[in-house]
Scaffold this active site. Structure first.
Site, PDB file in Angstrom:
ATOM      1  N   ASP A   1      10.551  -3.678   4.066  1.00  0.00           N
ATOM      2  CA  ASP A   1      10.391  -2.593   3.103  1.00  0.00           C
ATOM      3  C   ASP A   1      11.190  -1.362   3.545  1.00  0.00           C
ATOM      4  OD1 ASP A   1       8.626  -1.726   0.769  1.00  0.00           O
ATOM      5  OD2 ASP A   1       8.156  -0.166   2.208  1.00  0.00           O
TER       6      ASP A   1
ATOM      7  N   GLU B   1      13.869 -16.099  18.746  1.00  0.00           N
ATOM      8  CA  GLU B   1      13.010 -16.774  19.729  1.00  0.00           C
ATOM      9  C   GLU B   1      12.350 -17.996  19.099  1.00  0.00           C
ATOM     10  OE1 GLU B   1      10.121 -13.782  20.810  1.00  0.00           O
ATOM     11  OE2 GLU B   1      11.655 -12.550  21.794  1.00  0.00           O
TER      12      GLU B   1
HETATM   13  C1  GLC Z   1       9.336  -0.215  -1.377  1.00  0.00           C
HETATM   14  C2  GLC Z   1       8.336  -1.039  -2.129  1.00  0.00           C
HETATM   15  C3  GLC Z   1       7.554  -0.137  -3.023  1.00  0.00           C
HETATM   16  C4  GLC Z   1       6.851   0.903  -2.191  1.00  0.00           C
HETATM   17  C5  GLC Z   1       7.836   1.645  -1.292  1.00  0.00           C
HETATM   18  C6  GLC Z   1       7.125   2.412  -0.230  1.00  0.00           C
HETATM   19  O1  GLC Z   1      10.293   0.346  -2.188  1.00  0.00           O
HETATM   20  O2  GLC Z   1       8.985  -2.060  -2.813  1.00  0.00           O
HETATM   21  O3  GLC Z   1       6.626  -0.840  -3.799  1.00  0.00           O
HETATM   22  O4  GLC Z   1       6.236   1.835  -3.034  1.00  0.00           O
HETATM   23  O5  GLC Z   1       8.674   0.753  -0.634  1.00  0.00           O
HETATM   24  O6  GLC Z   1       6.581   1.562   0.716  1.00  0.00           O
END
Ligand code: GLC
Length: 543
Positions: free
Chosen positions: A200, A253
């Site tokens: 993310d 790993e």
């Molecule tokens: C990414 C995710 C989204 C979230 C953001 C903050 O863009 O896809 O859903 O709100 O990160 O974590």
């Protein structure tokens, strides 16, 4: 080893997929109960959006504990059973990892709040004194992606950085302890058999924290390429790749090495680093999320991304929908405008789905044509739960029921992302259309019933059946990661060939065009005779 290169990955948003216990929230036992469905669909992997303990300030992207399951969603034992069940059906498991920020309920953040200024506990996050005589001004002009300032003040007067919601404090990735904790987390899930990680906000971890903090005002977004590469104080800085080089060592790993895919909103020229074999290995290409239904745009996006992927030694990814945007059946059913279809769709959402007028039928027809087109391309495809049912976005969730923080933080300028996160319909009726024994955590519209899995299962012309057929053919036909454009006399038609005689032709235009020679094996809508109608894709085998 490289199973991910051309995999079809199905994204599950766990709280809205299937609810086993009737509390209105989807859970891991719900996923377990639907493994036969996933297997019949013919996908290669699932990616689960966060299922970790969370107060849901941002749909689970505010994580309290990276190494546990939210009690509302199940237990680690359920997770293991789910993974084993998926693996038994040859479906790999990718989990979402959220390294840019924790939640404000994470033990580290609680500790930081209780600890004094300058303490090691605060140094896991980004705490600063404010500006102005009494420090009442935020330390910099940095803004949250969800709207408003990116700084929040704590009782002793210091401020902490949150590039998303205030409940999502940003971690300090210059701190060794933070880095080590994440490699522990990667090993924790890898040891449990997880095959890969979706990372993310992968472009956000490294920040320029040198004082005085660099102002953001007037600075372009790094994604439009107007800035010299790597010079934005917050996004896509080169130092972020040191982190992924360490992660790669952890991935390697394992046998096979764990896979990674970066959510990196960066200029395409910067994507290769995230996707490099020394880094995460793959990076999302989100271009189709923003494209209009238009042959020229698709042509450019396909050509650019295939050549980028080749340069970076990775494979590209095709994404038509995900949990952050308006579903593509809806985007393609809104009038084409000069601006990008994503913006168009946002305006429609804010109007509660009334303006501009959505043409549901043509939108779905184009969505089905787009699906066959992307599934015929080299690279991997990411599907978002519910698109296989041809679901449209739900635009009319009453404002008081909206959960997405983007709505409140933008002071209503955004409706938010709930409309694509409405729990799935499994049956034509029942308290939540078969999502679970009780109600659903977001209201489902009446039109979900006829689009339920059970209703479509029986209908050979349904979108669900089309997905199953397409994935089954793709498995048989998928070969080397290459394609050749076939000559086309019509600018509204895209036609390409894959090795082994597999061909794909899409008509973006308003009227029928002659079908090329070959045996038609699958079409996005029924086709009779040798004309390919408007907004239709056909797969052919060269005879
Ligand atoms: C990414 C995710 C989204 C979230 C953001 C903050 O863009 O896809 O859903 O709100 O990160 O974590």
């Amino acid at each position: 080893m490289d199973w991910w290169r051309q995999a079809v990955v199905y994204q599950i948003y766990p709280r809205s997929f299937a609810d086993s216990d009737g509390d209105g929230v989807g859970d891991l036992r719900g996923v377990i109960s639907r493994i036969p469905y996933l297997a019949a669909l013919g996908i290669d992997a699932v990616w689960l959006s966060p299922f970790y303990p969370s107060a849901l300030a941002d749909g689970g992207y505010d994580v309290d504990d990276y190494r546990d399951v939210d009690p509302q969603l199940g237990t680690l034992a359920d997770f293991d059973e789910m993974t084993a069940g998926l693996h038994a059906r040859r479906i790999r498991v990718i989990v979402d990892i959220v390294p840019n920020h924790t939640s404000n309920r994470h033990p580290w953040f609680r500790e930081a709040l209780a600890a004094p200024k300058g303490s090691p506990a605060r140094n896991r996050y980004i705490f600063r004194d404010g500006l102005g005589p009494d420090g009442a001004q935020p330390p910099s002009d940095w803004v949250s992606l969800f709207g408003g300032p990116a700084w929040a003040r704590v009782p002793d007067g210091q401020w902490y950085l949150h590039l998303f919601a205030a409940e999502q404090p940003d971690l300090n990735w210059e701190n060794r302890e933070v880095r080590d904790d994440f490699t522990t987390t990667l090993r924790f899930w890898s040891d449990r058999g997880v095959d890969g990680f979706r990372v993310d906000v992968a472009h956000g971890l490294a920040k320029n924290l040198v004082e005085p903090l660099e102002p953001q005002a007037g600075m372009k977004d790094p994604i439009d390429g107007a800035l010299p590469p790597g010079t934005h104080p917050l996004w896509d800085r080169d130092a972020v790749h040191d982190i992924y080089a360490e992660w790669r060592q952890v991935f390697n790993e394992y046998d096979p090495p764990r896979a990674g895919v970066a959510e990196a909103w960066v200029h395409p020229s910067r994507r290769p680093k995230y996707a490099s074999p020394d880094g995460l290995g793959q990076a999302f290409n989100f271009d189709l999320l923003e494209a209009n239904w238009n042959a020229g745009e698709f042509l450019r996006i396909i050509t650019d991304n295939l050549s980028d992927a080749q340069r970076q030694g990775s494979s590209t990814t095709w994404v038509l929908s995900n949990h952050d945007g308006v579903r593509h059946a809806t985007r393609y059913g809104l009038p084409p405008e000069e601006y990008r279809s994503r913006d168009n769709a946002r305006k429609w959402l804010l109007s509660g789905g009334t303006s501009p007028r959505l043409e549901r039928g043509p939108g779905l027809r184009r969505a089905r044509a787009a699906l066959l087109l992307v599934l015929a391309l080299p690279g991997s495809a990411y599907l978002y739960q519910g698109e296989e049912l041809g679901l449209h976005e739900v635009p009319d969730i009453p404002f008081e029921l909206v959960q997405d923080p983007a709505h409140a933080r933008s002071r209503g300028a955004e409706k938010g992302r709930d409309g694509c996160r409405v729990p799935l319909p499994w049956t034509p009726g029942g308290p939540s259309f078969g999502f679970g024994p009780g109600a659903a955590h977001l209201p489902q519209p009446a039109w979900f019933g006829p689009l339920s899995v059970e209703a479509q299962d029986r209908d050979p012309a349904s979108t669900l059946v089309l997905y199953r057929q397409a994935l089954s053919w793709r498995h048989k036909l998928q070969t080397a990661e290459s394609m050749d454009w076939m000559p086309s006399t019509n600018g509204q038609v895209l036609h390409f060939a894959r090795p082994g005689g597999w061909r794909c032709v899409t008509n973006f235009g308003p009227g029928p065009v002659p079908l090329p020679n070959g045996t038609v094996i699958l079409t996005s809508v029924p086709v009779e005779g040798n004309q390919l109608p408007a907004d239709t894709t056909a797969w052919l085998l060269s005879s």
